[in-house]
Scaffold this motif. Structure first.
Motif, short mmCIF file in Angstrom:
data_model
loop_
_atom_site.label_atom_id
_atom_site.label_comp_id
_atom_site.label_asym_id
_atom_site.label_seq_id
_atom_site.Cartn_x
_atom_site.Cartn_y
_atom_site.Cartn_z
N UNK A 44 42.27 -2.72 -30.59
CA UNK A 44 42.17 -2.68 -32.04
C UNK A 44 40.80 -3.22 -32.41
N UNK A 45 40.05 -2.43 -33.18
CA UNK A 45 38.73 -2.86 -33.66
C UNK A 45 38.82 -2.99 -35.17
N UNK A 46 38.58 -4.21 -35.67
CA UNK A 46 38.61 -4.46 -37.11
C UNK A 46 37.16 -4.58 -37.56
N UNK A 47 36.72 -3.61 -38.37
CA UNK A 47 35.35 -3.58 -38.86
C UNK A 47 35.25 -4.44 -40.10
N UNK A 48 34.38 -5.46 -40.05
CA UNK A 48 34.24 -6.41 -41.14
C UNK A 48 33.12 -6.02 -42.10
N UNK A 49 32.22 -5.16 -41.66
CA UNK A 49 31.10 -4.77 -42.51
C UNK A 49 29.82 -5.45 -42.10
N UNK A 50 28.83 -5.34 -42.97
CA UNK A 50 27.50 -5.87 -42.68
C UNK A 50 27.42 -7.35 -43.00
N UNK A 51 26.84 -8.09 -42.07
CA UNK A 51 26.59 -9.52 -42.28
C UNK A 51 25.16 -9.82 -41.85
N UNK A 52 24.69 -10.98 -42.25
CA UNK A 52 23.37 -11.43 -41.83
C UNK A 52 23.50 -12.88 -41.40
N UNK A 53 23.69 -13.07 -40.12
CA UNK A 53 23.94 -14.43 -39.60
C UNK A 53 22.73 -15.33 -39.77
N UNK A 54 21.53 -14.76 -39.90
CA UNK A 54 20.34 -15.62 -40.06
C UNK A 54 20.33 -16.33 -41.42
N UNK A 55 21.02 -15.77 -42.42
CA UNK A 55 21.14 -16.46 -43.70
C UNK A 55 22.48 -17.17 -43.83
N UNK A 56 23.36 -16.95 -42.85
CA UNK A 56 24.62 -17.70 -42.82
C UNK A 56 25.86 -16.97 -43.23
N UNK A 57 25.82 -15.63 -43.36
CA UNK A 57 27.05 -14.91 -43.70
C UNK A 57 27.81 -14.58 -42.43
N UNK A 58 29.14 -14.68 -42.50
CA UNK A 58 29.97 -14.45 -41.32
C UNK A 58 31.42 -14.28 -41.74
N UNK A 59 32.22 -13.75 -40.84
CA UNK A 59 33.67 -13.69 -40.97
C UNK A 59 34.25 -14.48 -39.80
N UNK A 60 35.29 -15.28 -40.07
CA UNK A 60 35.94 -16.04 -39.01
C UNK A 60 37.44 -15.75 -39.02
N UNK A 61 38.05 -15.90 -37.86
CA UNK A 61 39.50 -15.75 -37.76
C UNK A 61 40.14 -17.05 -38.23
N UNK A 62 41.03 -16.94 -39.21
CA UNK A 62 41.72 -18.13 -39.72
C UNK A 62 43.16 -18.22 -39.23
N UNK A 63 43.76 -17.09 -38.88
CA UNK A 63 45.09 -17.06 -38.26
C UNK A 63 44.97 -16.22 -37.01
N UNK A 64 45.12 -16.88 -35.86
CA UNK A 64 45.04 -16.15 -34.59
C UNK A 64 46.31 -15.36 -34.36
N UNK A 65 46.19 -14.19 -33.74
CA UNK A 65 47.38 -13.40 -33.45
C UNK A 65 48.20 -14.02 -32.32
N UNK A 66 49.46 -13.64 -32.25
CA UNK A 66 50.34 -14.04 -31.14
C UNK A 66 49.76 -13.46 -29.86
N UNK A 67 49.42 -14.31 -28.91
CA UNK A 67 48.77 -13.87 -27.67
C UNK A 67 49.66 -12.98 -26.80
N UNK A 68 50.97 -12.99 -27.05
CA UNK A 68 51.87 -12.10 -26.30
C UNK A 68 51.76 -10.66 -26.83
N UNK A 69 51.16 -10.49 -28.01
CA UNK A 69 51.05 -9.18 -28.63
C UNK A 69 49.60 -8.68 -28.64
N UNK A 70 48.68 -9.54 -29.04
CA UNK A 70 47.26 -9.19 -29.11
C UNK A 70 46.43 -10.25 -28.41
N UNK A 71 45.34 -9.81 -27.81
CA UNK A 71 44.41 -10.75 -27.20
C UNK A 71 43.75 -11.60 -28.27
N UNK A 72 42.97 -12.57 -27.83
CA UNK A 72 42.36 -13.56 -28.71
C UNK A 72 41.42 -12.96 -29.76
N UNK A 73 40.72 -11.94 -29.43
CA UNK A 73 39.77 -11.33 -30.36
C UNK A 73 38.35 -11.78 -30.06
#
Length: 133
Positions: A44-73
């Motif tokens: 499963x690929x979840x596309x978050x869109x355009x970010x610019x890490x040099x200015x500090x924009x990012x997306x983070x995982x706040x709820x991890x999936x159940x590892x028995x169903x999906x890998x860590x990401x």
């Protein structure tokens, strides 16, 4: 009849070999999608869109999936430019391997310089229910 069966067997073997060469299947969705179904072994690929890490924009995982169903990401940053300039933007996606049948939730939060933006218009989050068959 034997020739027909031999031809079918050869075709099945060729298809299996071709599938093995292409690697595991992927399903790409946008972060705005609230639910998705994938199969065990798919990515499963979840596309978050355009970010610019040099200015500090990012997306983070706040709820991890159940590892028995999906890998860590794993995050994946991709630029269309083969030689991107320092400080340029890139597309961010998260990749999850479907490891077992079941249903789980994964949630994300947009951050600016490590925190949720103060401006409510810039605050974004996503919660995706993932069913693996």
């Amino acid at each position: 009849m034997r020739r027909a069966l031999a031809g079918v067997a050869a075709l099945v073997a060729a298809c299996a070999a071709l599938t093995a060469c292409t690697g595991p299947a992927e399903k790409t969705i946008e972060y705005t999608q609230s639910a998705v179904t994938v199969h065990v072994g798919e990515t499963l690929v979840v596309h978050m869109g355009e970010i610019n890490s040099s200015v500090g924009t990012d997306w983070v995982i706040t709820t991890k999936p159940d590892s028995a169903v999906l890998g860590e990401g794993e995050s994946e940053y991709v630029s269309d430019d083969p030689d991107p300039a320092p400080g340029s933007s890139s597309d961010l996606s998260y990749r999850f391997e479907a490891t077992g049948a079941g249903t789980t939730v994964v949630a994300f939060e947009y951050q600016f310089r490590g925190a949720v933006p103060d401006d409510p218009d810039e605050q974004k989050s996503a919660e995706i229910t993932v069913t693996v068959k």
